[in-house]
Every structure is written in structure tokens, then in C-alpha cells.
Design an enzyme around this catalytic site. Structure first.
Site, PDB file in Angstrom:
ATOM      1  N   CYS A 311      17.098  12.423  18.875  1.00  0.00           N
ATOM      2  CA  CYS A 311      15.673  12.714  18.694  1.00  0.00           C
ATOM      3  C   CYS A 311      15.030  12.633  20.077  1.00  0.00           C
ATOM      4  O   CYS A 311      15.522  13.276  21.010  1.00  0.00           O
ATOM      5  CB  CYS A 311      15.048  11.765  17.678  1.00  0.00           C
ATOM      6  SG  CYS A 311      15.409  10.017  17.925  1.00  0.00           S
ATOM      7  N   GLY A 314      16.022   8.308  20.756  1.00  0.00           N
ATOM      8  CA  GLY A 314      17.302   8.041  20.119  1.00  0.00           C
ATOM      9  C   GLY A 314      17.404   6.662  19.506  1.00  0.00           C
ATOM     10  O   GLY A 314      18.519   6.140  19.384  1.00  0.00           O
ATOM     11  N   TRP A 315      16.272   6.073  19.094  1.00  0.00           N
ATOM     12  CA  TRP A 315      16.357   4.736  18.501  1.00  0.00           C
ATOM     13  C   TRP A 315      15.628   4.603  17.168  1.00  0.00           C
ATOM     14  O   TRP A 315      15.449   3.508  16.653  1.00  0.00           O
ATOM     15  CB  TRP A 315      15.888   3.671  19.485  1.00  0.00           C
ATOM     16  CG  TRP A 315      14.518   3.857  20.096  1.00  0.00           C
ATOM     17  CD1 TRP A 315      13.426   4.430  19.526  1.00  0.00           C
ATOM     18  CD2 TRP A 315      14.115   3.436  21.403  1.00  0.00           C
ATOM     19  NE1 TRP A 315      12.358   4.405  20.385  1.00  0.00           N
ATOM     20  CE2 TRP A 315      12.748   3.791  21.553  1.00  0.00           C
ATOM     21  CE3 TRP A 315      14.752   2.788  22.460  1.00  0.00           C
ATOM     22  CZ2 TRP A 315      12.033   3.521  22.721  1.00  0.00           C
ATOM     23  CZ3 TRP A 315      14.023   2.519  23.617  1.00  0.00           C
ATOM     24  CH2 TRP A 315      12.692   2.884  23.745  1.00  0.00           C
ATOM     25  N   ASP A 316      15.220   5.703  16.557  1.00  0.00           N
ATOM     26  CA  ASP A 316      14.614   5.666  15.215  1.00  0.00           C
ATOM     27  C   ASP A 316      15.297   6.669  14.281  1.00  0.00           C
ATOM     28  O   ASP A 316      16.064   6.293  13.414  1.00  0.00           O
ATOM     29  CB  ASP A 316      13.104   5.943  15.291  1.00  0.00           C
ATOM     30  CG  ASP A 316      12.333   4.798  15.926  1.00  0.00           C
ATOM     31  OD1 ASP A 316      12.500   3.654  15.468  1.00  0.00           O
ATOM     32  OD2 ASP A 316      11.576   5.048  16.878  1.00  0.00           O
ATOM     33  N   ARG A 317      14.992   7.950  14.456  1.00  0.00           N
ATOM     34  CA  ARG A 317      15.612   8.975  13.621  1.00  0.00           C
ATOM     35  C   ARG A 317      17.115   9.074  13.857  1.00  0.00           C
ATOM     36  O   ARG A 317      17.896   9.262  12.916  1.00  0.00           O
ATOM     37  CB  ARG A 317      14.954  10.335  13.898  1.00  0.00           C
ATOM     38  CG  ARG A 317      13.549  10.459  13.370  1.00  0.00           C
ATOM     39  CD  ARG A 317      12.829  11.678  13.933  1.00  0.00           C
ATOM     40  NE  ARG A 317      12.417  11.472  15.316  1.00  0.00           N
ATOM     41  CZ  ARG A 317      11.691  12.354  16.014  1.00  0.00           C
ATOM     42  NH1 ARG A 317      11.331  13.499  15.449  1.00  0.00           N
ATOM     43  NH2 ARG A 317      11.329  12.091  17.260  1.00  0.00           N
ATOM     44  N   ARG A 363       8.146  -1.756  14.624  1.00  0.00           N
ATOM     45  CA  ARG A 363       8.088  -0.857  13.470  1.00  0.00           C
ATOM     46  C   ARG A 363       7.542  -1.581  12.235  1.00  0.00           C
ATOM     47  O   ARG A 363       6.759  -1.026  11.472  1.00  0.00           O
ATOM     48  CB  ARG A 363       9.475  -0.284  13.174  1.00  0.00           C
ATOM     49  CG  ARG A 363      10.066   0.536  14.328  1.00  0.00           C
ATOM     50  CD  ARG A 363       9.228   1.776  14.622  1.00  0.00           C
ATOM     51  NE  ARG A 363       9.783   2.526  15.734  1.00  0.00           N
ATOM     52  CZ  ARG A 363       9.283   2.508  16.967  1.00  0.00           C
ATOM     53  NH1 ARG A 363       8.219   1.758  17.233  1.00  0.00           N
ATOM     54  NH2 ARG A 363       9.830   3.229  17.931  1.00  0.00           N
TER      55      ARG A 363
END
Length: 609
Positions: A311, A314-317, A363
Site C-alpha cells: 500500500c 505497508g503497515w495497515d492494508r 489505530r
């Protein structure tokens, strides 16, 4: 503390892991001692099924948000190799580790936040890699400059002067060339870009780029798939929508959304998938996620090369889809085959999410519950259409447009444990008690989850339903009712009002010992997209049960049982360690009160069942 392959991961370890993750976002530079213990446990879990090499990142010199030991899986161990436990130093690595590390040192500048491509899953020799998107020219130049200024005295200066004295075009060519070499070394052909933007823009400046808009077409040797997917902020809306993914669609008309779905139609492998990608704007959140999972699974099953998923950072989706893929392959028995549900859950939470920099504290504070969505979504990929195994060798699951929803709970009188049987707005599609259809337990004692983490408990699935009939046969209903009595989650006496609910439930044509396939084709498990860790109230003010108009008999597969066990263990830990601490009005205490009032145990409005 040293760990061995015989050390067992218990449900309480999942609770402790989430408790640590919700307090601390991992940064290898910060000297996270607990993070190092978590890293070692992950290595033990990897070693049970794979031979691997380690790229050292102890001080974050490669990437400050990556693990201190980046794992490069080499091959899957045979049964004989697992049993022999041959020491790694007796077998030569497939990788030239020093050469690979040197390539990474140069390639990392090409990616946002230096988050270079890392192989994280191995299936039949094909890698699933993860990374951030491409960095902008300003970031590449800025990062090389900072590395030059703050590099240690004993570090060779040529390592950080690779871009010095070069024009912008030469810098792009050099660093992106290293990135391309790394991807080719890992035999990657497909690059799946989840960004909804062509470039990430803030304050009028391009802060990232992406392969799909590379002006020089440097990534022409790869098949680039633009598959836009909502960012983590969208999952705040999902939470506010009572966790109902089927009723949510992303607003593709927003000004910043300029990336369109583009799956090349000239690729013969992708054409065989048979999805009409032109309709992606009409898909709800569940359908969109399901179809992307079908795409990734198809590439792995039918292709002969690897895939990169990214994404922006590169640390959620990215970890969401990596985690879903790892669990899906595990459920098929083709990856991490020796791990139990608790062990694979620990591995994916720790390695795919925490050690690769997912900022869970931030989050959770913002209500962006993408982590909860990921594991809740497991109930939507239990059917064989998401399996990498040959479709001709598995039984097709029929579909129905009806979904099973009903009210009813079972609450311990000591209020420390309760199980949810079904709710119109929160938890639905619950079958009879058993390994596949057991109630969801929210408990303050992780030891009570042990029955979910071991092998294959016995299952009884015997309900039959005729679409022309208006109710289950009395014989089946009697079996269903007695089965619940023997599997009750509570050792306490059950109030008479609850026995009425159970009796009505047993006679319901909508909820026997089966699973119902939803209108979007998902095999419904214990917790649907509207499983909520915060709210379990019902909108059915009349107190009547809602019935399915149609139902199907489905023989539960091993795949379903395994994914369902992982989801339930996660849900228990999440409710105990995260949802109960958010302080929201829909917290644990509040909906315990709602439960008590609903069944007439606690004073409040009288509820007729």
C-alpha cells in the site's frame, strides 16, 4: 530466556501479545526487549516447517520499522527433516546472505520509509513479498543525505554516497534499478498496488510515488495490478457502521482518489479468474476484500512466480492481506502445516503485524479497527473458492440469498464469562454447539481457550432441512436442543427465560447444525462482518426471532474449522485486552448490563422472550 521448538504457545500468550502491542508500536531502534522475545518465538515457529536465512537488522540500519531479524524462507521441510531437527549450520543456505544484504542496503532507498521488499510467505517455491510503495525523489535524496550525516564512523562512506553528485534522473535510475534487481532476485512478476492514489500527496507535494506512474516505465518487466483498497481510516467508518461490511461501499468519487482498478486483460493467467473487474465500484467492503483474496489465491495457485503486495507505508492494508493469505494457506495445509491454531495466530499477529511496524496504539485510539476486521473477515473465506487446492477435488458450496440472524445469549450469573448465540445487529449465523459452531467466549481466563488451540475435536452435524418445509423435523429439533444442553458454556443454572430462547431456537428453520452461505458467497461462521467487540445489543425490539427463508446443508471442512478456531481465539483476546480498555460507551461492562437486562437477570425494562 531461550526458546525451543517444544515450547508451546498458549492462548494466554495471545492475550499477552495483544496487551503489549496495544501499548507499544515496534521500532527496532528503541531496543524493545519484549519485541526481541517475540522475534525469537517467531523464529521458533518458522523453524517448525521451514528452512530459512536471517538478514540482520539489529539497529534498524536497513529499516527502523522492520524486525531485527528479517526472515527469508528458503524451502519447506519434509516430514523426515522436521523429525530429525537437523541443525541449520549443517545445511548450506540457498541465499548468499552477505550479497543479499548488500543489495537490500542499496534497494531500500527506492521505497517509502526504506521499507524494501521482503519475502514473508513461501508457497511451492513462490514468494509473497511485502513492502511500501516507491519513494519520491525528495525522500530518496533526503534519506541518503541523512544516512551520510548520521552514519557511524566505522561505516564505509561509499554505502551512503551512492546518490551523491547524481542528477535526479540518475538517482531514480540507480535506486529503482537496485529495487528491480531485488524483485527479480526474489522471482517476483506481479506487483499488486493497493493505493487509492497514483501518488500520495500532502500539502500539495508528492510524498510518494508508485510503479504504475513511473514515467520511465522502469517496471515494464513486471505485471502491475492497480487494485485500490480503502485505507485504515475507512475502518473507523466500518466500526461506526456497527461493523456491517455488507452495507458499506467506499466512496470512489472523492477528490484524492485518482487510482482506478486496472488488472491487465492481456495476461492469460489473470483472464482465467473470470471476475468482472469493471464492477469494482459497486462492490461492498466484504465483496471487494473477497475478490482481492481470490485474485491473490489465483496468482499463487496458477502462476509460477511470486507476488509483491504493498500500500503506501505497508503497515495497515498490506499486513491485512498478508495475514489473510498466510492463514488461508495454513488452513489448506500447504503452509505452516505443523502449527496449531494458537501458534499460527501468534505468528501472524507478531510477525506480519507487530514486528513490521503496525501502529496498533494509534489505530485503536482513532477507532481504526483494521486489525479486528482482518480476523473477523476469516469467516468470509472459509469456502473452497478461496483455497489454493484444485477446485475439481473439492465440493462446491451452493449459495443462498438468505442469512440467518437471531437473538439469544447465554450469560453466566457471575458475569465473568458469557457466550453469544446470535444477534440481529452484532453476531449472527450461529449454529449448534461444537468445534465449528461453538459459542464465542469472552473470558478473563485465557486457559478456558485451550480447547480451541489443540487438534480436531469431534463434530456433530446432522440437521437436515427441506426448502419446502416450514420447520425442522421434531426429531432434529430434539437433537439440536439436547446438544446445546450438553455443550452449555455455563456451569451455572440457566434461567427459565433462556431455556425458552433455546427451545424456540431449536424449532427455528433458520438455525440448525449448518452454516448459511450469504448473498455475497461467503460461508458464514460464528461471527459475521457485524461481529462487534463493543456492541451486542439487538435492534429487534419485538423480541421475536428472525428466521431464514432458505437454508443449505453444508458439511464443514477442515479449512472452515481451522479458520474458525483462529478467529475465535483472536476475538477472545481482542475483547479482553483491547476492546474492554477503549473506554467507549459500548464497552464490555455496558453490554454485559445490556445482556443482563435483556434476559431479565438484572433490573431494568422487562423483556419478553
Amino acid at each position: 530466556m531461550s526458546l525451543t521448538s517444544t515450547d508451546e504457545v498458549k492462548p494466554e500468550d495471545i492475550h499477552n501479545l495483544l496487551e503489549h502491542c496495544v501499548k507499544t508500536a515496534h521500532k527496532v531502534k528503541d531496543g524493545d526487549i519484549e519485541g526481541e522475545f517475540i522475534m525469537e518465538r517467531c523464529l521458533v515457529l518458522f523453524s517448525k516447517d521451514y528452512r530459512y536465512s536471517v538478514i540482520k537488522n539489529f539497529s534498524g540500519e536497513l529499516c527502523g520499522h522492520y524486525p531485527s531479524k528479517v526472515v527469508f524462507l528458503e524451502y519447506q521441510l519434509s516430514e523426515e527433516e522436521r523429525n530429525s531437527r537437523k541443525k541449520y549450520d549443517e545445511v548450506q543456505s540457498m541465499y548468499d546472505v552477505p550479497k543479499m544484504r548488500e543489495l537490500i542496503k542499496q534497494a531500500r532507498y527506492a521505497r517509502c520509509r526504506s521499507r524494501f521488499p521482503v519475502p514473508v510467505i513461501l508457497y511451492e517455491g513462490k514468494h509473497v513479498c511485502r513492502s511500501a510503495t516507491l519513494a519520491s525523489g525528495a525522500e530518496m535524496l533526503g534519506r541518503t543525505g541523512l544516512d551520510f550525516l548520521f552514519s557511524p564512523p566505522d561505516r564505509p562512506q561509499e554505502e551512503v554516497r551512492d546518490g551523491g553528485g547524481l542528477s535526479n534522473s540518475d538517482t531514480f535510475d540507480r535506486f529503482r534499478g537496485h529495487d528491480i534487481n531485488l524483485l527479480k532476485t526474489l522471482t517476483i512478476k506481479y506487483i499488486c498496488d493497493l493505493m487509492v492514489e497514483k501518488k500520495k500527496v500532502k500539502f500539495g507535494m508528492n510524498i510518494t510515488s508508485s510503479e504504475k506512474v513511473d514515467k520511465e516505465n522502469r517496471y515494464a518487466d513486471f505485471c502491475i495490478l492497480s487494485i485500490p483498497y480503502p485505507g485504515c481510516e475507512f475502518f473507523k467508518e466500518w466500526k461506526d457502521n456497527s461493523y456491517l461490511g455488507e452495507t458499506m461501499k467506499f466512496d470512489w468519487s472523492q477528490d484524492y482518489v485518482d487510482a482506478k482498478l486496472d488488472v491487465p486483460d492481456d495476461d492469460s493467467l489473470l483472464n482465467r479468474l473470470g471476475l468482472d473487474w469493471r464492477r469494482y465500484r459497486t462492490w461492498d467492503l466484504i465483496q471487494l476484500t473477497q475478490n482481492y483474496m481470490k485474485l491473490f489465491t489465483h496468482i499463487l495457485r496458477e502462476g509460477d512466480t511470486g507476488v509483491l503486495i504493498h500500500c503506501i507505508s505497508g503497515w495497515d492494508r498490506t499486513p491485512m492481506f498478508v495475514s489473510l493469505l498466510r492463514l488461508s494457506l495454513w488452513a489448506d495445509g500447504v503452509a505452516h502445516a505443523s502449527l496449531s491454531p494458537t501458534e499460527i495466530l501468534y505468528l501472524t499477529l507478531a510477525y506480519d503485524w507487530y514486528l513490521f511496524g503496525h501502529n496498533l496504539p494509534d489505530r485503536v485510539n482513532k477507532g481504526e479497527e483494521i486489525l479486528f476486521f482482518c480476523f473477523n473477515f476469516l469467516s468470509y473465506i472459509t469456502s473452497d473458492e478461496f483455497s489454493v487446492k484444485s477446485s475439481s477435488s473439492v465440493r462446491k458450496v451452493s449459495r443462498t440469498d438468505s442469512e440467518c440472524n437471531m437473538d439469544g445469549i447465554l450469560l453466566d450469573t457471575d458475569h465473568r464469562r458469557f457466550s453469544i448465540r446470535g444477534s440481529n445487529t452484532s453476531i449472527s449465523s450461529l449454529g449448534s454447539c461444537g468445534f465449528e459452531n461453538a459459542p464465542v467466549f469472552f473470558t478473563t481466563n485465557p486457559e478456558e481457550d485451550l480447547h480451541l488451540s489443540n487438534g480436531n475435536p469431534s463434530v456433530s452435524i446432522s440437521a437436515r432441512y427441506s426448502p419446502a418445509a416450514s420447520k425442522l423435523t421434531s426429531e432434529t429439533a430434539a437433537h439440536h436442543s439436547s446438544h446445546h444442553s450438553s455443550c452449555s458454556s455455563s456451569p451455572m443454572a440457566v434461567p427459565s427465560s433462556l431455556r425458552k430462547v433455546e427451545a424456540s431456537r431449536a424449532a427455528s428453520p433458520g438455525c440448525g447444525s449448518w452454516q448459511v452461505v450469504s448473498s455475497c458467497g461467503s460461508l458464514r461462521g460464528l461471527v459475521s462482518s457485524h461481529d462487534s467487540p463493543h456492541s451486542v445489543g439487538s435492534s429487534n425490539s419485538s423480541g421475536r426471532l428472525s428466521y431464514c427463508q432458505e437454508a443449505v446443508e453444508v458439511v464443514e471442512s477442515t479449512r472452515y474449522k481451522k479458520l474458525d478456531a483462529v478467529r475465535r481465539i483472536f476475538h477472545n483476546a481482542y475483547v479482553n485486552k483491547i476492546a474492554s480498555r477503549t473506554g467507549s460507551s459500548g464497552g464490555i461492562v455496558n453490554f454485559l448490563d445490556q445482556f443482563a437486562e435483556k434476559v431479565g437477570i438484572r433490573s431494568g425494562r422487562t423483556t419478553q422472550v
